[in-house]
Enzyme design. Sequence first.
Site, PDB file in Angstrom:
ATOM      1  N   ASP A 155       0.707  -1.233   0.014  1.00 54.65           N
ATOM      2  CA  ASP A 155       0.104  -0.136   0.233  1.00 54.65           C
ATOM      3  C   ASP A 155       0.955   1.163  -0.025  1.00 54.65           C
ATOM      4  O   ASP A 155       1.732   1.440   1.040  1.00 54.65           O
ATOM      5  CB  ASP A 155      -0.863  -0.176   1.417  1.00 54.65           C
ATOM      6  CG  ASP A 155      -1.962   1.104   1.449  1.00 54.65           C
ATOM      7  OD1 ASP A 155      -2.827   1.039   1.854  1.00 54.65           O
ATOM      8  OD2 ASP A 155      -1.663   2.012   0.597  1.00 54.65           O
TER       9      ASP A 155
ATOM     10  N   ASP B 154      -2.547   2.601  -6.153  1.00 56.44           N
ATOM     11  CA  ASP B 154      -1.387   2.559  -5.028  1.00 56.44           C
ATOM     12  C   ASP B 154      -1.536   1.387  -4.451  1.00 56.44           C
ATOM     13  O   ASP B 154      -0.953   1.318  -3.145  1.00 56.44           O
ATOM     14  CB  ASP B 154      -1.852   3.948  -4.293  1.00 56.44           C
ATOM     15  CG  ASP B 154      -3.125   3.796  -3.764  1.00 56.44           C
ATOM     16  OD1 ASP B 154      -3.871   2.918  -3.688  1.00 56.44           O
ATOM     17  OD2 ASP B 154      -3.165   4.838  -2.833  1.00 56.44           O
ATOM     18  N   GLU B 155      -2.246   0.287  -4.735  1.00 55.52           N
ATOM     19  CA  GLU B 155      -2.173  -1.262  -3.730  1.00 55.52           C
ATOM     20  C   GLU B 155      -2.152  -2.064  -4.883  1.00 55.52           C
ATOM     21  O   GLU B 155      -2.640  -2.205  -6.038  1.00 55.52           O
ATOM     22  CB  GLU B 155      -3.762  -1.175  -3.165  1.00 55.52           C
ATOM     23  CG  GLU B 155      -3.802  -0.183  -1.923  1.00 55.52           C
ATOM     24  CD  GLU B 155      -5.282  -0.599  -1.466  1.00 55.52           C
ATOM     25  OE1 GLU B 155      -5.597  -1.662  -1.185  1.00 55.52           O
ATOM     26  OE2 GLU B 155      -5.669   0.457  -0.949  1.00 55.52           O
TER      27      GLU B 155
END
Length: 412
Positions: A11, A105-106
């Site tokens: 993350d 973003d993960e």
Amino acid sequence: MTANRTILHIDMNAFFASVEQAINPALRGKPIAVIGSAHRTVITTSSYEARKCGVKTGMAVWEAKRCCPELILVVGNNRRYTHTSSEIMKMMLDYTPLVEVFSIDEAFMDVTGCLRLFGSAENIAYRLKARIRNRFGITCSIGIAPNKLLAKLASDMRKPDGLTIIKAEEISRVLEKLPITDLCGVGKRMGRHLRLLGITTCGELGRFPVAILKKKFGIVGEYLQRMGKGLDDSPVLSAEDAEPVKSVGHSMTLERDIDTREEILRYLLQLSEMVGRRARRYGVTGKTVSLYVRYADFDTSFGKQQSQGDYISLSDDIYRAAVRILDTVHLEQPVRLLGVRLTNLRHRKVQLPLFLEEKMKVFATQAMDEVNNRYGDFTVTFGALLASPGKKGSFVISPAWRPDGIRCVDVG
DNA sequence: TCTGGGGTCCTAGGACCC
DNA sequence: TCTGGGGTCCTAGGACCC
């Protein structure tokens, strides 16, 4: 599914804001927030300094400024984020082909098969963190666990720059007192329903009679109980194994509320072109078009859909379908937001129609797509859109946009 | 001075066919 | 005249994720 898997969840911490701070040293250590370019925009991401003052994603700009008067606003650079993201995802592929891009973003990585090669999952996590920091100057939090549910939970436990491992033998201890809403999939609403049943922690959820959960929540009840026990069999799906996309849509909050048919049609044409172009790029056609309208009061909205006789992907066909839907409704207020979505998809190329006029439409579309792919969106567009040149609406990038593959959207 | 945008999944009711 | 049930497709709406 397989036993003893080792899953990483990565993350990126305050991703957009961190990228901006890495690029511009003047922003480092300061409360900043990334926003969209339009007048009606919200906070997309904020730095940890800003979060300390209570700035949150989704807040109106004025609201964020009220929490944090010294907040520095930065208009997001979408290309930079998608590029950075895809470079980071590529790094992950150096360790395992099983990388699932969960959002910009993960990501999840299944490293079960490559532990021996790299020593341990922890080792992979440390290497990855170091490479991301060295190359982009940003940090991430990583969770390591036997499944995706727990890996995601773990990455959330230490931020920023954390590394948290949940071992199989620790699962019940970790979950016992954990609030149910910390689980990915249990939102505010579900949390409230469960609290009414006297369930507030994962431990309680895992012990609750599954029959009652099933009766109350249907099929969801079954997974709920498994989630409470920390069980999750879902595999890490690489881009090739991923489910095909189910819908393609665009919506936008308009610069100001509008109420003339002419203006509404112009936006619908623009949205239809965006939807159509993306659908064509992915080689999908769709049978159902939906129109979404949010009124000026913000709270009232509706969606209406209509299935077509055929599968379509040409902007003009989508536009006509959207207008047909519009013609069935009576608008009660000025319009704040408009959305167009193509669903009921079939993953196949458009077939060339029989009639000349229809053929010309396909050729014209292909020619326009080629120019726009090369020189950017809306370089060539429909005459009606030229009346007010340039992009309208907000074009805020969403953190849910995938940098690669089917869900990639080019903007800005 | 209000309040973004991309998706997925589930439920439920009605039409229609066999 | 009456009766039932399964399957599929369609539309509407809400919860949830980032």
